[in-house]
Design an enzyme around this catalytic site. Structure first.
Site, PDB file in Angstrom:
ATOM      1  N   SER A 196       0.843  -1.212   0.000  1.00  0.00           N
ATOM      2  CA  SER A 196       0.000   0.000   0.000  1.00  0.00           C
ATOM      3  C   SER A 196       0.871   1.251   0.000  1.00  0.00           C
ATOM      4  O   SER A 196       0.626   2.207  -0.746  1.00  0.00           O
ATOM      5  CB  SER A 196      -0.895   0.015   1.242  1.00  0.00           C
ATOM      6  OG  SER A 196      -1.834  -1.022   1.193  1.00  0.00           O
ATOM      7  N   ARG A 234       1.526   4.170  -3.181  1.00  0.00           N
ATOM      8  CA  ARG A 234       1.276   5.586  -2.881  1.00  0.00           C
ATOM      9  C   ARG A 234       2.552   6.407  -3.040  1.00  0.00           C
ATOM     10  O   ARG A 234       2.508   7.550  -3.505  1.00  0.00           O
ATOM     11  CB  ARG A 234       0.710   5.715  -1.463  1.00  0.00           C
ATOM     12  CG  ARG A 234      -0.754   5.239  -1.377  1.00  0.00           C
ATOM     13  CD  ARG A 234      -1.126   4.887   0.044  1.00  0.00           C
ATOM     14  NE  ARG A 234      -2.548   4.617   0.235  1.00  0.00           N
ATOM     15  CZ  ARG A 234      -3.137   3.452  -0.020  1.00  0.00           C
ATOM     16  NH1 ARG A 234      -2.443   2.432  -0.509  1.00  0.00           N
ATOM     17  NH2 ARG A 234      -4.442   3.297   0.199  1.00  0.00           N
ATOM     18  N   GLY A 289      -5.618  -4.199  -7.994  1.00  0.00           N
ATOM     19  CA  GLY A 289      -6.829  -3.416  -7.749  1.00  0.00           C
ATOM     20  C   GLY A 289      -6.497  -2.074  -7.129  1.00  0.00           C
ATOM     21  O   GLY A 289      -7.089  -1.049  -7.472  1.00  0.00           O
ATOM     22  N   ARG A 312     -13.067  -7.283 -11.611  1.00  0.00           N
ATOM     23  CA  ARG A 312     -13.302  -6.626 -10.314  1.00  0.00           C
ATOM     24  C   ARG A 312     -13.940  -5.245 -10.503  1.00  0.00           C
ATOM     25  O   ARG A 312     -13.567  -4.513 -11.413  1.00  0.00           O
ATOM     26  CB  ARG A 312     -11.979  -6.527  -9.540  1.00  0.00           C
ATOM     27  CG  ARG A 312     -11.426  -7.913  -9.210  1.00  0.00           C
ATOM     28  CD  ARG A 312     -10.110  -7.849  -8.484  1.00  0.00           C
ATOM     29  NE  ARG A 312     -10.209  -7.154  -7.214  1.00  0.00           N
ATOM     30  CZ  ARG A 312      -9.160  -6.794  -6.493  1.00  0.00           C
ATOM     31  NH1 ARG A 312      -7.935  -7.064  -6.925  1.00  0.00           N
ATOM     32  NH2 ARG A 312      -9.322  -6.180  -5.355  1.00  0.00           N
ATOM     33  N   SER A 326     -13.605   1.587   2.184  1.00  0.00           N
ATOM     34  CA  SER A 326     -12.502   1.142   1.340  1.00  0.00           C
ATOM     35  C   SER A 326     -11.444   2.228   1.249  1.00  0.00           C
ATOM     36  O   SER A 326     -11.720   3.348   0.825  1.00  0.00           O
ATOM     37  CB  SER A 326     -13.040   0.817  -0.061  1.00  0.00           C
ATOM     38  OG  SER A 326     -11.988   0.819  -0.993  1.00  0.00           O
ATOM     39  N   ASP A 334      -7.070  -8.153   4.521  1.00  0.00           N
ATOM     40  CA  ASP A 334      -6.248  -9.038   3.690  1.00  0.00           C
ATOM     41  C   ASP A 334      -5.696 -10.232   4.471  1.00  0.00           C
ATOM     42  O   ASP A 334      -5.110 -11.144   3.888  1.00  0.00           O
ATOM     43  CB  ASP A 334      -5.084  -8.247   3.072  1.00  0.00           C
ATOM     44  CG  ASP A 334      -5.586  -7.189   2.094  1.00  0.00           C
ATOM     45  OD1 ASP A 334      -6.661  -7.396   1.503  1.00  0.00           O
ATOM     46  OD2 ASP A 334      -4.914  -6.157   1.939  1.00  0.00           O
ATOM     47  N   ARG A 345     -12.735 -14.513  -2.153  1.00  0.00           N
ATOM     48  CA  ARG A 345     -11.924 -15.147  -1.099  1.00  0.00           C
ATOM     49  C   ARG A 345     -12.752 -15.943  -0.100  1.00  0.00           C
ATOM     50  O   ARG A 345     -12.191 -16.772   0.604  1.00  0.00           O
ATOM     51  CB  ARG A 345     -11.064 -14.110  -0.369  1.00  0.00           C
ATOM     52  CG  ARG A 345      -9.877 -13.709  -1.188  1.00  0.00           C
ATOM     53  CD  ARG A 345      -8.806 -12.993  -0.380  1.00  0.00           C
ATOM     54  NE  ARG A 345      -7.695 -12.691  -1.262  1.00  0.00           N
ATOM     55  CZ  ARG A 345      -6.976 -11.576  -1.239  1.00  0.00           C
ATOM     56  NH1 ARG A 345      -7.247 -10.645  -0.350  1.00  0.00           N
ATOM     57  NH2 ARG A 345      -5.993 -11.404  -2.079  1.00  0.00           N
TER      58      ARG A 345
HETATM   59  C1  S3P Z   1      -5.662  -1.423  -0.068  1.00  0.00           C
HETATM   60  C2  S3P Z   1      -6.911  -1.416   0.482  1.00  0.00           C
HETATM   61  C3  S3P Z   1      -7.715  -2.632   0.702  1.00  0.00           C
HETATM   62  C4  S3P Z   1      -6.863  -3.895   0.615  1.00  0.00           C
HETATM   63  C5  S3P Z   1      -5.912  -3.868  -0.534  1.00  0.00           C
HETATM   64  C6  S3P Z   1      -4.979  -2.668  -0.425  1.00  0.00           C
HETATM   65  C7  S3P Z   1      -4.970  -0.136  -0.246  1.00  0.00           C
HETATM   66  O1  S3P Z   1      -8.720  -2.690  -0.268  1.00  0.00           O
HETATM   67  O2  S3P Z   1      -7.678  -5.045   0.536  1.00  0.00           O
HETATM   68  O3  S3P Z   1      -5.145  -5.055  -0.567  1.00  0.00           O
HETATM   69  O4  S3P Z   1      -3.727  -0.122  -0.433  1.00  0.00           O
HETATM   70  O5  S3P Z   1      -5.633   0.906  -0.201  1.00  0.00           O
HETATM   71  P1  S3P Z   1     -10.096  -1.865  -0.073  1.00  0.00           P
HETATM   72  O6  S3P Z   1      -9.715  -0.469   0.131  1.00  0.00           O
HETATM   73  O7  S3P Z   1     -10.892  -2.007  -1.327  1.00  0.00           O
HETATM   74  O8  S3P Z   1     -10.753  -2.502   1.112  1.00  0.00           O
END
Ligand code: S3P
Length: 440
Positions: free
Chosen positions: A23, A27, A95, A123, A167, A321, A352
């Site tokens: 994450s 970023r 994603g 997705r 999210s 996760d 999942r």
């Molecule tokens: C993430 C947010 C989560 C997580 C993903 C990484 C992120 O998803 O499951 O692996 O880096 O912002 P959601 O924000 O859709 O819950």
């Protein structure tokens, strides 16, 4: 990376470092590309998902230089400016990459078409289309729901957006688009979620305020502007470390347990440690420091007599996760693990809930599915068998941990997906004493 591995039982113990947080890595690349003069980067995950984001930024005109450092992570630099993409933007399996980039390109004049692999194209992206439309951005997608996602960037309006899902991807999409808005933007979510975007933007001088309402809703407000700074980085990924945390917590393991060095300790990411501690595992945190607005430390987990647990609400968001691997702690506990409010698990790299139930089922474990979660009765131990990871990295690694704690060899196909987050997983498994019998 290997598509098929066979892992034999054997308890794990020792010390390990995991790759940089995914994450934070996404970023750092994206926000770094907005800093005038660019930024240096350190500790980024050498994973497929992060390389996809680096590639996406190059398609958007950024210079991205990354090379492996001595610890296996990526160092280098990123520099904008971002310009209209010269091709479709391939986000690979990520994603997070796609949904955050959707916000980033909203501020870049011109057309951007975001797409990815077969799994990513299945997705939903409507969750980021709605807020971008609220910010006055023109977007379109296949069936108005799935990638490819088309964003006409360049004009972003100030707005307040109320998200139906908790999210961090949606929240971050709004904030990244908001940097280019003509006034403040805010995003309110039903529960607090990981806040790395907010912390990184604050670290780079932007005004970001967070209010946690009494009913649990989280409201984040951003004043538009340009981030300023020279360096960004990532600490060890708690979602990768979670496999070792759970392996170490399982009863009957070596008493000295497992220590993971330099793990990101953001409270919105360490639900796995809170849940394991509540179940009875012993957890010690040492050498805690602050790094660029985030806390980081060494985590040691040793086995305990595990009790059952019920996980719902904010704990689900903080361990989203890690829920697949926590299912193994549930199986090893006295009275099992129940997870509710986790329908989001159905739109991850695989469904999942259903894949976890079927694949742990292939190892003789009972996992009952709910529409929004699952229940794993306690007192169970996996047997040998065959697992199909459905090209989902976290299912593949969960099966590997099941094998170490089980009674027979586990053959896992679709293991190559592990490279999207943790390419050195098998090396680390071996270094902790795991028995990788065969790799094809
Ligand atoms: C993430 C947010 C989560 C997580 C993903 C990484 C992120 O998803 O499951 O692996 O880096 O912002 P959601 O924000 O859709 O819950």
């Amino acid at each position: 990376m290997t598509d098929r591995v066979t892992i034999a039982p054997g308890r794990l113990a020792g010390t390990v470092s995991v790759p940089g947080d995914k994450s934070q890595s996404h970023r750092a690349l994206m926000i770094g590309a907005l800093v005038e003069g660019g930024v240096t980067l350190e500790g980024l995950a050498p994973s497929g998902d992060v390389l996809s984001t680096a590639g996406a930024l190059r398609t958007l005109g950024a210079t991205v230089e990354l090379r492996p450092a001595a610890d296996g992570n990526l160092s280098g630099r990123v520099e904008g400016p971002l310009t209209e993409a010269v091709d479709v933007i391939d986000c690979g399996n990520s994603g997070t990459g796609l949904r955050l980039l959707a916000g980033l390109v909203a501020g870049v004049p011109g057309l951007a078409v975001l797409t990815g692999d077969v799994s990513l194209r299945a997705r939903p992206v409507d969750r980021v289309m709605a807020p971008l439309r609220a910010l006055g951005v023109d977007v379109a997608a296949r069936g108005d729901r799935l990638p490819p996602l088309v964003v006409h960037g360049g004009r972003v309006r100030a707005a307040d957006y109320e998200s139906p899902v908790a999210s961090a991807q949606v929240k971050s999409c709004v904030l990244l688009a908001g940097l280019a808005a003509d006034g403040p933007v805010s995003v309110t979510s039903p529960l607090a979620s990981r806040d790395h975007t907010e912390r990184m933007l604050r670290h780079l001088g932007l005004v970001v305020t967070t209010v946690e309402h009494d009913d649990g809703r989280e409201e984040v407000r951003l004043e538009p502007g340009s981030p300023k700074g020279r360096a960004l980085g990532a600490a060890g990924d708690p979602s990768s470390a979670a496999f070792w945390f759970v392996a170490a917590a399982l009863p009957g393991g070596p008493a000295r347990g497992i220590t993971v060095h330099r793990v990101l300790l953001n409270a919105r990411r360490t639900g796995v440690l809170r849940i394991l501690r509540a179940m009875g595992a012993n957890i010690e945190i040492s050498n805690e420091i602050e790094a660029a607005g985030e806390s980081v430390g060494d985590v040691t987990v040793t086995p305990g007599d595990l009790q059952g647990a019920e996980v719902a609400g904010g704990d689900v968001v903080d361990a989203i996760d890690e829920l697949p691997v926590l299912a193994l702690a549930g199986a090893a506990s006295d009275d099992g693990l129940t997870v509710r409010d986790a329908a989001e698990l159905r739109v991850k790299e695989s469904d999942r809930i259903s894949v976890l139930a079927s694949q742990l089922g292939a190892l003789g474990l009972t996992v009952d599915e709910f529409p929004d979660g699952f229940q794993v009765p306690g007192g169970q131990r996996p047997r040998g068998g065959r697992v199909d990871a459905h090209h989902d990295h976290r299912i593949a690694m969960t099966a590997a941990i099941a094998a170490t704690f089980g009674t027979g060899e586990v053959d896992i196909t679709g293991f190559d997906a592990v490279a999207t987050s943790y390419p050195s997983f098998l090396d680390d498994l071996r270094s902790l004493g795991g028995a990788v019998v065969e790799q094809r």
